[in-house]
Motif scaffolding. Structure first.
Motif, mmCIF file in Angstrom:
data_model
loop_
_atom_site.group_PDB
_atom_site.id
_atom_site.type_symbol
_atom_site.label_atom_id
_atom_site.label_comp_id
_atom_site.label_asym_id
_atom_site.label_seq_id
_atom_site.Cartn_x
_atom_site.Cartn_y
_atom_site.Cartn_z
ATOM 1 N N VAL A 134 0.857 -0.902 0.031
ATOM 2 C CA VAL A 134 0.103 0.046 -0.038
ATOM 3 C C VAL A 134 0.688 1.161 0.011
ATOM 4 N N LYS A 135 2.128 1.001 0.957
ATOM 5 C CA LYS A 135 2.787 2.309 0.830
ATOM 6 C C LYS A 135 3.491 2.661 -0.565
ATOM 7 N N VAL A 140 0.130 4.222 8.799
ATOM 8 C CA VAL A 140 -0.293 3.599 7.725
ATOM 9 C C VAL A 140 -1.416 3.264 7.687
ATOM 10 N N VAL A 141 -1.667 2.434 8.719
ATOM 11 C CA VAL A 141 -2.848 1.742 9.162
ATOM 12 C C VAL A 141 -3.787 2.426 10.461
ATOM 13 N N ARG A 142 -4.804 3.024 10.303
ATOM 14 C CA ARG A 142 -5.394 3.873 11.245
ATOM 15 C C ARG A 142 -6.869 3.267 11.270
ATOM 16 N N VAL A 143 -7.130 3.075 12.715
ATOM 17 C CA VAL A 143 -8.656 2.618 12.945
ATOM 18 C C VAL A 143 -9.391 3.885 13.418
ATOM 19 N N ALA A 144 -10.982 3.836 12.660
ATOM 20 C CA ALA A 144 -11.395 5.059 12.898
ATOM 21 C C ALA A 144 -12.775 4.515 13.666
ATOM 22 N N PRO A 165 -8.905 7.108 3.775
ATOM 23 C CA PRO A 165 -7.234 7.113 3.680
ATOM 24 C C PRO A 165 -6.854 8.149 2.458
ATOM 25 N N ALA A 166 -5.602 8.533 2.797
ATOM 26 C CA ALA A 166 -5.045 9.203 1.651
ATOM 27 C C ALA A 166 -4.090 8.282 0.964
ATOM 28 N N PRO A 167 -3.400 8.505 -0.190
ATOM 29 C CA PRO A 167 -2.683 7.642 -0.928
ATOM 30 C C PRO A 167 -1.878 7.046 -0.013
ATOM 31 N N GLY A 168 -1.561 5.764 0.057
ATOM 32 C CA GLY A 168 -0.663 4.950 0.853
ATOM 33 C C GLY A 168 -1.132 4.573 2.242
ATOM 34 N N GLU A 169 -2.555 4.617 2.575
ATOM 35 C CA GLU A 169 -2.798 4.417 3.860
ATOM 36 C C GLU A 169 -4.053 3.446 3.815
ATOM 37 N N ILE A 170 -4.443 2.926 4.954
ATOM 38 C CA ILE A 170 -5.367 1.979 4.943
ATOM 39 C C ILE A 170 -6.318 2.447 6.321
#
Length: 293
Positions: free
Chosen positions: A51-52, A85-89, A112-117
């Motif tokens: 992803v990154k 990179v990996v965010r929990v909402a 997510p922005a580019p390169g994010e989950i």
């Protein structure tokens, strides 16, 4: 016709054979579970690096009954991943200002922005579940949600975001058992609220709301994937394995890192005296002292 319908004895036999067709699943042994969990977590690290590298954007929606195992699965997925990179909402109840916004607006801010989950621990589907059942939205708002959501999700897909939606399905008996286990657990009592108890008393209302939601939002381009979660360990492995199988990620070549045999000491640095700094008390030494005595 007489043979199929007649005696209570025959009916009893029929019922027994029906149960035999759906036995409770045998639980996976701990050693196999741990080995497979770690293998999948290793694959999630590879997914993160892909992803990154490719600047992909991934959204995973976790929905389902209270105590269905969503949070535990998210913890296992993110255990070795970078929070950059990996965010929990996991959004709280909306503020007065947010209630006046377009319903999806506060969720869009977490895409997510580019390169994010982004992993949504509950999502915009709150409107189809708790808000609908508990009367936190009007019938008109609920109806609008069911019409707009497929369009909203198609917009997400059209912009190139990979969207996956998982519904964790737990039986009423297992949900109640998990609630009871939280009552006397000091580190999990916070997970049990009056709202959770409503999910027990309103089980059928939540079932109807979920069925209606599925009719409108289980679309070919954005399908729902059902995770049977009466056995938590099975649910975690099944969901994690499936999610990885739906994304065509590849290994990313990592830069070689070479470490010196020992720290480099030029002889020019002198460490300040310990007396000028405030150190955390040695709590472990106190514990060890108690053990020794």
């Amino acid at each position: 016709m007489g043979k199929t319908g007649s005696t209570g004895k025959s009916a009893g036999k029929k019922k027994t054979s029906s149960k035999a067709k759906n036995p409770k699943p045998k639980k996976i042994p701990d050693d196999i579970y741990e080995a497979e969990l770690f293998r999948l977590q290793t694959e999630f690290v590879k997914l993160q690096e892909w992803v990154k590298e490719t600047r992909a954007r991934v959204v995973v929606v976790f929905e389902g009954r209270d105590a269905a195992g969503k949070g535990g699965t998210i913890k296992r997925i993110t255990e070795y991943l970078s929070p950059r990179v990996v965010r929990v909402a996991a959004l709280p109840a909306p503020t007065d200002r947010e209630r006046g916004q377009w319903y999806y607006q506060r969720y869009i801010a977490h895409l997510p922005a580019p390169g994010e989950i982004t992993l949504f621990d509950r999502s915009w589907y709150n409107r189809a579940g708790v808000e609908k059942v508990m009367g936190f939205c009007t019938p008109q708002e609920h109806s609008l949600f069911l019409r707009q959501t497929p369009v909203f999700e198609q917009m997400i897909l059209d912009d190139g975001i990979l969207l996956r939606k998982y519904w964790f399905s737990v039986s009423d008996g297992e949900q109640l058992r998990r609630f009871r286990s939280r009552l006397g657990d000091p580190v999990r009592q916070w997970k049990l609220s009056p709202m959770d108890l409503e999910s027990v008393y309103r089980w059928e209302d939540y079932s109807r709301a979920k069925d209606e939601m599925m009719v409108h939002t289980d679309t070919p381009n954005s399908p729902w994937y059902i995770v049977e979660s009466d056995v938590k360990k099975h649910a975690r492995l099944n969901m994690m394995s499936h999610l990885l199988s739906t994304i065509a990620y590849t290994d990313v070549e990592k830069p070689r890192v070479e470490l010196p045999e020992r720290p480099i000491d030029t002889g020019t640095y002198r460490r300040p005296s310990r007396e000028i700094s405030t150190y955390v008390p040695n709590h472990v030494a106190e514990l060890m002292g108690d053990i020794e005595t």
